[in-house]
Design a protein around this motif. Structure first.
Motif, PDB file in Angstrom:
ATOM      1  N   PHE A   1       0.829  -1.213   0.000  1.00 43.34           N
ATOM      2  CA  PHE A   1       0.000   0.000   0.000  1.00 43.34           C
ATOM      3  C   PHE A   1       0.862   1.261   0.000  1.00 43.34           C
ATOM      4  O   PHE A   1       0.629   2.203  -0.752  1.00 43.34           O
TER       5      PHE A   1
ATOM      6  N   ILE B   1      -0.587   6.668  -4.726  1.00 42.20           N
ATOM      7  CA  ILE B   1       0.091   7.783  -5.417  1.00 42.20           C
ATOM      8  C   ILE B   1      -0.186   9.124  -4.732  1.00 42.20           C
ATOM      9  O   ILE B   1       0.124  10.177  -5.285  1.00 42.20           O
TER      10      ILE B   1
ATOM     11  N   GLY C   1      -5.035  11.897  -3.036  1.00 39.43           N
ATOM     12  CA  GLY C   1      -5.995  12.540  -2.138  1.00 39.43           C
ATOM     13  C   GLY C   1      -7.448  12.441  -2.589  1.00 39.43           C
ATOM     14  O   GLY C   1      -8.327  13.056  -1.990  1.00 39.43           O
ATOM     15  N   LEU C   2      -7.729  11.643  -3.626  1.00 44.57           N
ATOM     16  CA  LEU C   2      -9.120  11.527  -4.083  1.00 44.57           C
ATOM     17  C   LEU C   2     -10.015  10.910  -3.012  1.00 44.57           C
ATOM     18  O   LEU C   2     -11.166  11.297  -2.842  1.00 44.57           O
TER      19      LEU C   2
ATOM     20  N   PRO D   1      -3.257   7.927   3.006  1.00 48.28           N
ATOM     21  CA  PRO D   1      -4.449   8.198   3.805  1.00 48.28           C
ATOM     22  C   PRO D   1      -4.554   7.327   5.059  1.00 48.28           C
ATOM     23  O   PRO D   1      -4.127   6.171   5.059  1.00 48.28           O
TER      24      PRO D   1
ATOM     25  N   CYS E   1     -10.520   5.206  -5.778  1.00 49.83           N
ATOM     26  CA  CYS E   1      -9.055   5.068  -5.750  1.00 49.83           C
ATOM     27  C   CYS E   1      -8.531   4.632  -7.134  1.00 49.83           C
ATOM     28  O   CYS E   1      -8.861   3.545  -7.613  1.00 49.83           O
ATOM     29  N   PRO E   2      -7.703   5.457  -7.781  1.00 48.30           N
ATOM     30  CA  PRO E   2      -7.289   5.136  -9.153  1.00 48.30           C
ATOM     31  C   PRO E   2      -6.273   4.009  -9.259  1.00 48.30           C
ATOM     32  O   PRO E   2      -6.067   3.453 -10.329  1.00 48.30           O
ATOM     33  N   THR E   3      -5.610   3.674  -8.156  1.00 50.08           N
ATOM     34  CA  THR E   3      -4.572   2.640  -8.232  1.00 50.08           C
ATOM     35  C   THR E   3      -5.026   1.317  -7.624  1.00 50.08           C
ATOM     36  O   THR E   3      -4.261   0.359  -7.616  1.00 50.08           O
TER      37      THR E   3
ATOM     38  N   LEU F   1      -6.818   0.847  -2.542  1.00 55.47           N
ATOM     39  CA  LEU F   1      -8.096   0.596  -1.851  1.00 55.47           C
ATOM     40  C   LEU F   1      -8.872  -0.225  -2.867  1.00 55.47           C
ATOM     41  O   LEU F   1      -9.239   0.273  -3.933  1.00 55.47           O
TER      42      LEU F   1
END
Ligand code: SF4
Ligand code: SF4
Ligand code: SF4
Length: 271
Positions: free
Chosen positions: A59, A64, A67-68, A92, A114-116, A119
């Protein structure tokens, strides 16, 4: 330049190159070691990650720091680690004593956004779909048909951020004591969508007043309910909170506990 000078220059060049390569390899190994040590230290700091977080050691590198997840959380439960946290900087975490995750978003929005995929949403999606399928098999599709609450309950029930633990030494119920008043005082800023009061949306904890003969606020406010925490007979007729396997580690119980130091804490899960 005669032939012997040329040979000398060639040897010097090869020697310098070997030294440079060796030095670079040593620096690389040193940086790798420092990264590993720092990451392990951060893991020891026991950040409680948002729902769906993958194994901590992956993680910390996969996030990245966009902060989304922070932006989308409707109750602002997610914070980003500071510069003092080294490699964990920008990742986070949730400080449940100040603001727990009460599942107010109703759909794991931080996870979904979460773009990656550090999560990781797929497990929640699957669980929700399974629940809808099951519900659909037993419910007629008419105006009353609404699988959404069933889907949400199934999704949040498999969250495993951590596990709550009651501290018997300070827990009021273990001392046979009740609680009257607002648990965290009138200045407390945390909010909670209370299953106990049936609030449709999160409201300030400071507005909630309790009058309990034996303290049970953690149990009343748990968003998961009786699969996560119950008041159980200690064996002598005293009722005390008991954490069960359905606990998600959301930390609402920690946020609402009225003792000065919380008498219930959440131990983060590492993977
Ligand atoms: S949305 Fe995902 S990648 Fe972005 S900060 Fe949150 S956990 Fe990290
Ligand atoms: S809210 Fe705190 S003091 Fe009250 S029963 Fe729960 S752990 Fe004990
Ligand atoms: S006992 Fe309930 S409120 Fe406390 S962490 Fe577990 S699921 Fe959340």
């Amino acid at each position: 330049m005669d032939k012997s000078d040329h040979e000398l220059n060639r040897r010097q060049f090869l020697k310098s190159s070997a030294i440079a390569v060796g030095a670079l390899a040593a620096v690389g190994a040193g940086v790798g070691y420092l990264q590993k040590v720092t990451a392990e230290n951060r893991i020891n700091q026991k950040f409680l990650r948002p729902p769906g977080a993958i194994d901590e050691s992956t993680f910390i590198y996969g996030c990245i720091k966009c902060g989304l997840c922070v932006q989308i959380c409707p109750i602002q439960a997610i914070k980003l680690a500071g510069i003092k946290d080294g490699l964990a900087y920008g990742t986070p975490y949730i400080d449940v004593r100040n603001q727990a995750c009460d599942f107010s978003c109703d759909s794991m929005q931080c996870v979904e956004t979460c773009p990656t995929a550090v999560l990781y949403f797929k497990q929640f999606k699957k669980e929700g779909e399974k629940a809808i399928e099951k519900y659909g098999a037993t419910h007629e599709r008419n105006a009353e048909y609404n699988p959404f609450p069933v889907q949400i309950l199934a999704m949040k029930s498999i969250v495993k951020m951590g596990v709550a633990q009651v501290k018997q030494d300070s827990c009021l119920a273990f001392q046979g004591k009740g609680f009257k008043g607002t648990p965290r005082g009138s200045d407390f800023k945390g909010i909670n969508r209370s299953p106990y009061t049936g609030d449709a949306k999160a409201t300030p904890v400071s507005e909630k007043v309790y009058d309990e003969k034996i303290c049970n606020i953690c149990v009343k406010e748990c968003p998961i309910g009786e699969t996560a925490i119950v008041m159980a007979d200690e064996g002598n007729g005293n009722l005390v909170p008991e954490v069960l396997s359905g606990c998600t580690g959301c930390g609402v119980c920690v946020m609402v506990c009225p003792t000065e130091e919380p008498s219930i804490v959440v131990e983060p899960i590492k993977s």
